[in-house]
Enzyme design. Structure first.
Site, PDB file in Angstrom:
ATOM      1  N   GLU A   1       1.052  -1.230   0.342  1.00 46.52           N
ATOM      2  CA  GLU A   1       0.677  -0.456   0.018  1.00 46.52           C
ATOM      3  C   GLU A   1       0.698   0.998   0.056  1.00 46.52           C
ATOM      4  O   GLU A   1       1.726   1.503   0.982  1.00 46.52           O
ATOM      5  CB  GLU A   1      -0.988  -0.236   1.100  1.00 46.52           C
ATOM      6  CG  GLU A   1      -2.187  -1.202   1.283  1.00 46.52           C
ATOM      7  CD  GLU A   1      -3.208  -0.968   0.471  1.00 46.52           C
ATOM      8  OE1 GLU A   1      -3.514   0.132  -0.248  1.00 46.52           O
ATOM      9  OE2 GLU A   1      -3.831  -1.849   0.400  1.00 46.52           O
TER      10      GLU A   1
ATOM     11  N   GLU B   1      -6.708  -4.452   1.003  1.00 44.70           N
ATOM     12  CA  GLU B   1      -6.346  -4.966   2.254  1.00 44.70           C
ATOM     13  C   GLU B   1      -8.220  -4.394   2.391  1.00 44.70           C
ATOM     14  O   GLU B   1      -8.753  -3.988   1.902  1.00 44.70           O
ATOM     15  CB  GLU B   1      -5.519  -4.078   3.363  1.00 44.70           C
ATOM     16  CG  GLU B   1      -3.965  -4.203   2.691  1.00 44.70           C
ATOM     17  CD  GLU B   1      -3.224  -3.314   4.305  1.00 44.70           C
ATOM     18  OE1 GLU B   1      -2.242  -4.506   4.209  1.00 44.70           O
ATOM     19  OE2 GLU B   1      -3.306  -2.466   4.379  1.00 44.70           O
TER      20      GLU B   1
HETATM   21  P1  NAD Z   1       8.739   5.260   4.590  1.00 43.34           P
HETATM   22  O1  NAD Z   1       8.461   4.463   3.769  1.00 43.34           O
HETATM   23  O2  NAD Z   1       9.958   5.682   4.462  1.00 43.34           O
HETATM   24  O3  NAD Z   1       8.080   4.700   5.930  1.00 43.34           O
HETATM   25  C1  NAD Z   1       7.483   2.790   6.132  1.00 43.34           C
HETATM   26  C2  NAD Z   1       7.632   2.062   6.955  1.00 43.34           C
HETATM   27  O4  NAD Z   1       8.362   1.440   6.206  1.00 43.34           O
HETATM   28  C3  NAD Z   1       8.252   2.377   7.997  1.00 43.34           C
HETATM   29  O5  NAD Z   1       7.898   0.933   9.452  1.00 43.34           O
HETATM   30  C4  NAD Z   1       9.540   2.654   8.172  1.00 43.34           C
HETATM   31  O6  NAD Z   1      10.359   2.139   9.541  1.00 43.34           O
HETATM   32  C5  NAD Z   1      10.247   1.713   6.696  1.00 43.34           C
HETATM   33  N1  NAD Z   1      11.085   1.974   6.416  1.00 43.34           N
HETATM   34  C6  NAD Z   1      11.720   2.964   5.961  1.00 43.34           C
HETATM   35  N2  NAD Z   1      12.606   2.890   5.150  1.00 43.34           N
HETATM   36  C7  NAD Z   1      13.200   1.178   5.164  1.00 43.34           C
HETATM   37  C8  NAD Z   1      13.688   0.540   5.054  1.00 43.34           C
HETATM   38  N3  NAD Z   1      14.982   1.070   3.298  1.00 43.34           N
HETATM   39  N4  NAD Z   1      13.860  -0.977   4.745  1.00 43.34           N
HETATM   40  C9  NAD Z   1      12.778  -1.194   5.392  1.00 43.34           C
HETATM   41  N5  NAD Z   1      11.720  -0.415   5.784  1.00 43.34           N
HETATM   42  C10 NAD Z   1      11.901   0.816   5.788  1.00 43.34           C
HETATM   43  O7  NAD Z   1       7.476   6.250   4.900  1.00 43.34           O
HETATM   44  P2  NAD Z   1       7.960   7.541   5.212  1.00 43.34           P
HETATM   45  O8  NAD Z   1       8.520   8.365   4.027  1.00 43.34           O
HETATM   46  O9  NAD Z   1       7.897   8.000   6.820  1.00 43.34           O
HETATM   47  O10 NAD Z   1       6.613   8.509   5.258  1.00 43.34           O
HETATM   48  C11 NAD Z   1       4.927   8.619   3.757  1.00 43.34           C
HETATM   49  C12 NAD Z   1       4.599   8.097   2.715  1.00 43.34           C
HETATM   50  O11 NAD Z   1       4.273   6.932   2.895  1.00 43.34           O
HETATM   51  C13 NAD Z   1       4.229   8.793   1.860  1.00 43.34           C
HETATM   52  O12 NAD Z   1       4.851   9.282   0.777  1.00 43.34           O
HETATM   53  C14 NAD Z   1       2.470   8.273   1.701  1.00 43.34           C
HETATM   54  O13 NAD Z   1       1.859   8.002   0.722  1.00 43.34           O
HETATM   55  C15 NAD Z   1       3.226   6.501   2.351  1.00 43.34           C
HETATM   56  N6  NAD Z   1       1.822   5.374   2.886  1.00 43.34           N
HETATM   57  C16 NAD Z   1       1.255   6.037   1.912  1.00 43.34           C
HETATM   58  C17 NAD Z   1      -0.044   4.762   3.217  1.00 43.34           C
HETATM   59  C18 NAD Z   1      -1.128   3.482   2.551  1.00 43.34           C
HETATM   60  O14 NAD Z   1      -1.852   3.148   2.283  1.00 43.34           O
HETATM   61  N7  NAD Z   1      -0.733   3.612   0.777  1.00 43.34           N
HETATM   62  C19 NAD Z   1      -0.105   5.190   4.324  1.00 43.34           C
HETATM   63  C20 NAD Z   1       0.584   5.392   5.018  1.00 43.34           C
HETATM   64  C21 NAD Z   1       1.683   6.118   3.869  1.00 43.34           C
END
Ligand code: NAD
Length: 504
Positions: free
Chosen positions: A274, A482
């Site tokens: 997602e 989901e």
């Molecule tokens: P992110 O992708 O960095 O973080 C999300 C999760 O991924 C966290 O648990 C983080 O610890 C983990 N993560 C980060 N880097 C990782 C890596 N290299 N390897 C494994 N895991 C890793 O997200 P962000 O930048 O903090 O949040 C904002 C973005 O998330 C936005 O662009 C938003 O669209 C997206 N988002 C999407 C949804 C959805 O339902 N589609 C929901 C929430 C957030």
């Protein structure tokens, strides 16, 4: 930028979070212990949890490492043998008890969410109920994971298909819905008969660890539900590498989703994603203005804009463009920004400074190109993670905010002339999570809902999520669904069985 000391009724905002945490009856919710193989681990090292409103360290939690994750994977694999044999009705009973315990602790869980994530307390309470709903939903779906029989293409034979649990599952979850994104994945996996290991976002570990306390109390057996917090790269590496982990579910940015999809290719895991959104919100000039403005307010500013369903491009037909901007702006400037624990707050801090910085970059880019800017009182004086709710009008397609997801309380309004033009601009994105259409024409609503390239469409509504819906995106917004009856499929394998030689 330093966090200033802001006064609130004679106390500092810092005191607000600390006092709320200290008043929690469940002291174990703030112990910061990870749940690995049925044991609560305080860890040799600790990470701090920050209140994003103040920058204050409000708690600390175990920092798990790769060796902890290896233990968790082994424990999950052991627990799978027994858990898959539980009758679906029994698994459902445990999920329902977990949901009841979550609801019974709404107030305490909501405080944790607000303190670590920043959202207003009312929205946090809503999230707890929304999150518990997925457990009830999947408790029932587990009993309905029907297989099928097919008319045979072979003489004297019987064909059927069973659905069976895939094995150990892992979930990497985001910080914007720190409770509901866990229950939406765990409910489906557990109902299917799969153990699940959760790695929550480092910004929001407290609510995840509190959920684990309640999962244990609900009767989830040892190793079936585990929560490990720590560095995302360190903890995801064993999950990706280990062949015992058969399914990986991720919610977060498209950038990280791509990395995980690539990493999971090595062991050919079933991956569900997602990812980011960039939702178009189309307003036609036949629509009731007040309803459209109300919808735009909710679609843009709920969760302080930190929502993948957030309306990022609000296209308004020329005939009502001026009136819409005026009415929308008067609502936006009234929004109250503050600590999520303050009762009057509509918009809390951004959970991450990087998100607040991105919002400011989008505003600056559009302002430098001469758009009109309508902004609520300057919220930045409260601290660096605060962003003033802002409306940018007369935005054009080449501006940053029209090209990238903002993920904060900044609304971009763009004029359009024809339906054909609006549709083409709405679809001109690699993201395809959600879209909104506001129109009084049934024909137009049907045409557009058919032609828009995304996984979810709200017609004359900004509120459509919940456990019955298949939540997910097209294009680079994700893979899989989901919730709904489809959500359980990410955790199940199909097995086709052919009984031959049945002639008497
Ligand atoms: P992110 O992708 O960095 O973080 C999300 C999760 O991924 C966290 O648990 C983080 O610890 C983990 N993560 C980060 N880097 C990782 C890596 N290299 N390897 C494994 N895991 C890793 O997200 P962000 O930048 O903090 O949040 C904002 C973005 O998330 C936005 O662009 C938003 O669209 C997206 N988002 C999407 C949804 C959805 O339902 N589609 C929901 C929430 C957030």
């Amino acid at each position: 930028m330093a966090f200033p000391t802001v006064q609130h009724k004679g106390a500092t905002l810092t005191d607000l979070a600390t006092r709320h945490l200290q008043s929690l009856r469940r002291r174990d919710f703030v112990a910061g212990a990870a749940l690995i193989d049925g044991r609560w681990s305080l860890g040799e090292q600790r990470d701090v949890v920050i209140d994003p409103a103040t920058g204050e360290e409000v708690a600390d939690v175990a920092r798990c490492g790769a060796a902890d994750m290896d233990l968790a994977i082994a424990a999950a694999e052991r627990s799978f043998r027994a858990w898959r044999e539980f009758l679906p009705a029994r698994r459902g009973e445990i999920l329902r008890s977990w949901a009841s315990l979550i609801r019974a602790h709404t107030e305490e869980l909501a405080v944790l969410v607000t303190v670590e994530q920043g959202k207003p307390l009312g929205e946090a309470r809503y999230e707890i109920g929304y999150g518990a709903g997925f457990l009830d939903w999947f408790a029932a779906e587990g009993e309905r994971a029907y297989g099928e029989t097919m008319p045979s293409h072979k003489p004297a034979s019987l064909l059927h298909v069973r659905k069976q649990p895939i094995g150990v599952a892992a979930a990497i979850t985001p910080w914007n819905f720190p409770v509901a994104m866990i229950t939406r994945k765990a409910g489906a996996a557990l109902a299917a008969g799969c153990p699940i290991i959760v790695k929550p976002a480092p910004e929001t570990p407290l609510s995840a660890l509190a959920l684990a306390r309640l999962a244990e109390e609900a009767g989830l057996p040892r190793g079936v539900f585990q929560v490990l917090v720590g560095d995302p790269v360190v903890l995801s590496a064993p999950l990706l590498r280990d062949t015992r982990v058969r399914a990986l579910s991720f919610t977060g940015s498209t950038q990280v989703g791509r990395l995980l999809l690539g990493g999971a290719a090595e062991t050919v895991k079933k991956v569900s994603l997602e990812l980011g959104g960039h939702a178009p919100f189309l307003v036609f000039d036949d629509v009731d203005l007040d309803k459209a403005v109300k919808g735009a307010m909710a679609a843009k500013f709920d969760t302080s804009g930190q929502d993948c369903l957030a309306a990022n491009r609000i296209y308004v037909q020329r005939g009502i463009y001026g009136a819409f901007v005026e009415a929308f702006a008067s609502e936006v400037v009234r929004l109250k920004v503050g600590h999520g624990l303050e009762p009057a707050t509509d918009i809390g801090p951004m959970t991450k400074l990087s998100v607040a910085d991105k919002c400011r970059a989008h505003i600056d880019d559009a302002a430098a190109r001469g758009v009109r800017v309508f902004s609520a009182k300057r919220a930045e004086k409260l601290g660096p993670n605060f962003v003033s709710p802002t409306l940018l009008s007369d935005v054009t397609d080449d501006m940053l905010i029209a090209r990238e997801e903002t993920f904060g309380p900044v609304a971009a309004v763009l004029p359009f002339d024809s339906e054909e033009e609006a549709l083409a601009r709405a679809n001109a994105s690699e993201m395809g999570l959600a879209a909104y259409v506001y129109t009084d024409s049934l024909r137009r609503a049907l045409r557009l809902s058919d032609k828009i390239e995304c996984g979810m469409v709200g017609v004359n509504t900004a509120s459509f999520t919940g456990s019955p819906i298949p939540f997910g995106g097209w294009k680079q917004s994700g893979l899989g669904r989901e919730g709904s009856r489809h959500g359980i499929d990410d955790y199940m394998e199909l097995k086709y069985v052919c009984f031959g030689d049945l002639a008497a």
